[in-house]
Design a protein around this motif. Sequence first.
Motif, PDB file in Angstrom:
ATOM      1  N   ARG A 135      17.263 -20.260 -10.016  1.00 14.51           N
ATOM      2  CA  ARG A 135      18.636 -19.752 -10.045  1.00 14.51           C
ATOM      3  C   ARG A 135      19.533 -20.527  -9.090  1.00 14.51           C
ATOM      4  O   ARG A 135      20.682 -20.840  -9.424  1.00 14.51           O
ATOM      5  CB  ARG A 135      18.646 -18.266  -9.692  1.00 14.51           C
ATOM      6  CG  ARG A 135      20.040 -17.629  -9.758  1.00 14.51           C
ATOM      7  CD  ARG A 135      19.967 -16.127  -9.552  1.00 14.51           C
ATOM      8  NE  ARG A 135      19.356 -15.785  -8.276  1.00 14.51           N
ATOM      9  CZ  ARG A 135      18.973 -14.553  -7.960  1.00 14.51           C
ATOM     10  NH1 ARG A 135      19.124 -13.560  -8.825  1.00 14.51           N
ATOM     11  NH2 ARG A 135      18.427 -14.297  -6.789  1.00 14.51           N
ATOM     12  N   ILE A 150      16.123 -14.081 -13.947  1.00 13.42           N
ATOM     13  CA  ILE A 150      15.751 -13.854 -12.549  1.00 13.42           C
ATOM     14  C   ILE A 150      16.282 -12.512 -12.056  1.00 13.42           C
ATOM     15  O   ILE A 150      15.646 -11.843 -11.240  1.00 13.42           O
ATOM     16  CB  ILE A 150      16.258 -15.008 -11.663  1.00 13.42           C
ATOM     17  CG1 ILE A 150      15.684 -16.340 -12.163  1.00 13.42           C
ATOM     18  CG2 ILE A 150      15.872 -14.780 -10.211  1.00 13.42           C
ATOM     19  CD1 ILE A 150      14.190 -16.344 -12.397  1.00 13.42           C
ATOM     20  N   THR A 151      17.445 -12.082 -12.539  1.00 17.31           N
ATOM     21  CA  THR A 151      17.936 -10.756 -12.184  1.00 17.31           C
ATOM     22  C   THR A 151      16.973  -9.677 -12.675  1.00 17.31           C
ATOM     23  O   THR A 151      16.666  -8.717 -11.953  1.00 17.31           O
ATOM     24  CB  THR A 151      19.339 -10.529 -12.783  1.00 17.31           C
ATOM     25  OG1 THR A 151      20.250 -11.491 -12.232  1.00 17.31           O
ATOM     26  CG2 THR A 151      19.838  -9.128 -12.478  1.00 17.31           C
ATOM     27  N   ARG A 187      13.862 -17.635  -7.772  1.00 16.86           N
ATOM     28  CA  ARG A 187      15.134 -17.741  -7.048  1.00 16.86           C
ATOM     29  C   ARG A 187      15.563 -19.185  -6.844  1.00 16.86           C
ATOM     30  O   ARG A 187      16.760 -19.483  -6.805  1.00 16.86           O
ATOM     31  CB  ARG A 187      15.021 -16.991  -5.718  1.00 16.86           C
ATOM     32  CG  ARG A 187      15.174 -15.481  -5.886  1.00 16.86           C
ATOM     33  CD  ARG A 187      15.065 -14.738  -4.566  1.00 16.86           C
ATOM     34  NE  ARG A 187      13.675 -14.446  -4.237  1.00 16.86           N
ATOM     35  CZ  ARG A 187      13.025 -13.373  -4.659  1.00 16.86           C
ATOM     36  NH1 ARG A 187      13.608 -12.495  -5.466  1.00 16.86           N
ATOM     37  NH2 ARG A 187      11.776 -13.157  -4.297  1.00 16.86           N
ATOM     38  N   ALA A 190      19.504 -17.303 -14.991  1.00 17.85           N
ATOM     39  CA  ALA A 190      19.908 -16.359 -13.943  1.00 17.85           C
ATOM     40  C   ALA A 190      19.711 -14.921 -14.410  1.00 17.85           C
ATOM     41  O   ALA A 190      19.324 -14.048 -13.620  1.00 17.85           O
ATOM     42  CB  ALA A 190      21.362 -16.607 -13.555  1.00 17.85           C
ATOM     43  N   ASP A 196      22.885 -20.028 -16.938  1.00 18.13           N
ATOM     44  CA  ASP A 196      23.341 -18.634 -16.938  1.00 18.13           C
ATOM     45  C   ASP A 196      22.262 -17.704 -17.485  1.00 18.13           C
ATOM     46  O   ASP A 196      22.038 -16.603 -16.954  1.00 18.13           O
ATOM     47  CB  ASP A 196      24.617 -18.501 -17.779  1.00 18.13           C
ATOM     48  CG  ASP A 196      25.816 -19.196 -17.147  1.00 18.13           C
ATOM     49  OD1 ASP A 196      25.765 -19.483 -15.933  1.00 18.13           O
ATOM     50  OD2 ASP A 196      26.782 -19.458 -17.885  1.00 18.13           O
TER      51      ASP A 196
END
Length: 342
Positions: free
Chosen positions: A287, A247-248, A284, A244, A241
């Motif tokens: 993720r 990566i956002t 990506r 992620a 999490d």
Amino acid sequence: MTRPRLLSPSRILRSTIRAPGGGRRRDPLVEKSRKAIEQGSKSFRAASRLFDRVTRERIWMLYAWCRRCDDLADGQRMGRPAEGDAASPEEIATRVKGIRILTQAALDGQPTADVAFDAFGQVASECGLTYRDAEEVIAGFELDAKDWRPRTQDDLMRYCYHVAGAVGVMAALVMGVRRDDGEALDSACDLGIAFQLSNIARDLLEDDAAGRCYLPIEWLVEEDIEPGQHTKPHHRQELADMAARLITLMELHEAHARVGTARLRFRQRWAVLSAARIYGAIGREVRRLGTEAWNHRVYTSRWHKLYHAQAAFWEALVNRPPSPPALPRWTRARLAENIAAA
């Protein structure tokens, strides 16, 4: 008998001759720098081949200096830890002081007896890089050497600015971007930050094994993770999490960085977009894999690199980057202000 006349010290001692690259020939500096990038970064090496020859050589020389500074600060060689006990604060301070002294000497055109620093002096003389540019990057190496940890997301982004965003700014200057072109330099900074966020997400377990953690402490607290336990199997979902989230952030900075590539010449735009696609694909994939992202090191194969280079070619040719969905919260100007106030 006439006594011999002694020469004055000013006639005996001569100041060191100053010249770009410390007086070394340029070609050997380029060749040594090429070997440094081949050993240090396969992804960046692949993208750098798309630059025109002069830009490619300058990027190699800039990279060689960055790699050498990082190794000196950490007591490593090409990113590999040296054997022995951890360095004391005094030793770390001495290492960083040495980096600053050698960098200043290189910028002054003095020989440094270190190829990477002489290479930096060469590219700096060609592109107008300054000590202030270099200091922004050295500050990041100093944080790593001191075993620093980010407490907040602001801390994380300041770190990414130093170790990668500031490098992106120097790379843009090497490509010929003017210092007064703030938007282009902002985009270059964003791309460097995006690269670093992708690397952090991919290397979470490797960094932990080396005693480092770049996840903000406030994130760990939010996930209710005990200190030093974020890579344990029972916290793998929480780790995924947080990766992620990284990566956002990466994608936001990546999207803003693409806008600035429109100002570059075609070959430079092609190379930068290729690098953006390669590093973005790594992030990506981390993720996408979720909790399995660290079962093996995520990387892009040779064929995938070729695919991204081909896709970037058409993207660079059309040269119509889409508008980003939002502006990054941590802009180059804001990060610089926060650093000055710290």
